[in-house]
Design an enzyme around this catalytic site. Structure first.
Site, PDB file in Angstrom:
ATOM      1  N   HIS A 126       0.952  -1.338  -0.002  1.00  0.00           N
ATOM      2  CA  HIS A 126       0.027  -0.099   0.044  1.00  0.00           C
ATOM      3  C   HIS A 126       0.748   1.174  -0.040  1.00  0.00           C
ATOM      4  O   HIS A 126       0.395   2.173  -0.628  1.00  0.00           O
ATOM      5  CB  HIS A 126      -0.948   0.052   1.232  1.00  0.00           C
ATOM      6  CG  HIS A 126      -2.178  -0.834   1.204  1.00  0.00           C
ATOM      7  ND1 HIS A 126      -3.053  -0.742   0.140  1.00  0.00           N
ATOM      8  CD2 HIS A 126      -2.453  -1.992   1.779  1.00  0.00           C
ATOM      9  CE1 HIS A 126      -3.821  -1.618   0.584  1.00  0.00           C
ATOM     10  NE2 HIS A 126      -3.589  -2.609   1.320  1.00  0.00           N
ATOM     11  N   ASP A 133      -7.240  -2.731  -1.103  1.00  0.00           N
ATOM     12  CA  ASP A 133      -8.182  -3.580  -0.179  1.00  0.00           C
ATOM     13  C   ASP A 133      -9.651  -3.307  -0.940  1.00  0.00           C
ATOM     14  O   ASP A 133     -10.117  -2.151  -1.192  1.00  0.00           O
ATOM     15  CB  ASP A 133      -8.302  -3.048   1.163  1.00  0.00           C
ATOM     16  CG  ASP A 133      -6.695  -3.496   1.877  1.00  0.00           C
ATOM     17  OD1 ASP A 133      -6.173  -4.121   1.549  1.00  0.00           O
ATOM     18  OD2 ASP A 133      -6.599  -2.531   2.725  1.00  0.00           O
ATOM     19  N   GLU A 190      -5.662 -11.971   4.266  1.00  0.00           N
ATOM     20  CA  GLU A 190      -6.645 -11.028   4.035  1.00  0.00           C
ATOM     21  C   GLU A 190      -7.448 -11.073   2.669  1.00  0.00           C
ATOM     22  O   GLU A 190      -6.854 -10.921   1.823  1.00  0.00           O
ATOM     23  CB  GLU A 190      -6.226  -9.651   4.399  1.00  0.00           C
ATOM     24  CG  GLU A 190      -5.561  -9.445   5.619  1.00  0.00           C
ATOM     25  CD  GLU A 190      -5.015  -8.039   5.786  1.00  0.00           C
ATOM     26  OE1 GLU A 190      -4.720  -7.594   6.984  1.00  0.00           O
ATOM     27  OE2 GLU A 190      -4.737  -7.405   4.622  1.00  0.00           O
ATOM     28  N   HIS A 193      -7.411  -7.975   0.373  1.00  0.00           N
ATOM     29  CA  HIS A 193      -6.062  -7.445   0.029  1.00  0.00           C
ATOM     30  C   HIS A 193      -5.426  -7.934  -1.288  1.00  0.00           C
ATOM     31  O   HIS A 193      -5.388  -9.402  -1.284  1.00  0.00           O
ATOM     32  CB  HIS A 193      -5.112  -7.652   1.108  1.00  0.00           C
ATOM     33  CG  HIS A 193      -3.578  -7.094   0.840  1.00  0.00           C
ATOM     34  ND1 HIS A 193      -3.205  -5.927   1.594  1.00  0.00           N
ATOM     35  CD2 HIS A 193      -2.647  -7.374   0.100  1.00  0.00           C
ATOM     36  CE1 HIS A 193      -2.119  -5.538   1.143  1.00  0.00           C
ATOM     37  NE2 HIS A 193      -1.701  -6.537   0.151  1.00  0.00           N
TER      38      HIS A 193
END
Length: 211
Positions: A126, A133, A190, A193
């Protein structure tokens, strides 16, 4: 921390019916960043770190924060969005480029590398603008994915089955398939993500405003 109806309704104001996307800042342009709405016009922008609806509990981005990504993600997001659109769904962006100081604040709040990346001397993921996300929305609103955003539990794992309904598992798989078709890869820890090309490469930390 699932997306609320109010939050979703507000986010839809940034879809294709809204005003043209303004140019990004000079710093963003120099870093190779683009506003995701310029490549996915019907994207739902619901940046959780611009609100208090996140695991820290306070806004970490300024009002009016934009979803910026490195240009190398652009074509892949177009492909993913096109595939999902055929089924009546849209991409919802929970986070995009994340300034370094925000990553520091997040790790100070939850200093557990299993859930929050430890800030380092270089930019990745990121912080480099090379990860996003995302979740899904249809005409009725957010799609059931089994957890909300930043749910620090085993149910957040991309391949989780325990405590995740078959319908939510199918929804996650559909999101994964679309993003993978665009050349992005899911982070196993996740389901929301996804990393673009070169997300794990060490790069100089950019100094780019998110507005």
């Amino acid at each position: 921390m699932c997306c609320s109806v109010i939050g979703f309704a507000a986010a839809t104001s940034t879809d294709a019916s809204a005003s043209p996307v303004p140019p990004v800042s000079d710093q963003a342009r120099a870093a190779g960043f683009v506003d995701v709405r310029s490549v996915v016009p019907d994207a739902v922008i619901d940046l959780r770190y611009a609100t208090a609806d996140n695991f820290v509990g306070v806004p970490l981005y300024p009002a009016g924060a934009r979803c910026l990504v490195h240009e190398t993600l652009a074509q892949g997001l177009v492909v993913a969005a096109d595939l999902l659109r055929r089924g009546g769904e849209r991409l919802v962006f929970w986070d995009c480029y994340r300034p370094y100081d925000v990553q520091v604040a997040m790790f100070e709040a939850v200093p557990d590398p299993a859930w929050v990346a430890r800030p380092g001397p270089y930019a990745r993921s990121h912080v480099a603008g090379r990860s996003v996300d995302v979740t899904l929305a249809d005409a009725k609103g957010p799609v059931d994915m089994g957890t909300g955003f930043d749910d620090f539990s085993p149910r957040s794992h991309a391949d989780a089955t325990e405590g995740v309904s078959p319908a939510a598992q199918a929804n996650r798989a559909r999101l994964r398939d679309a993003m993978t078709a665009g050349g992005l890869t899911v982070y196993s820890g996740e389901w929301w993500h996804f990393d673009g090309p070169g997300a794990a490469v060490d790069r100089p930390i950019p100094d780019v405003p998110v507005v």
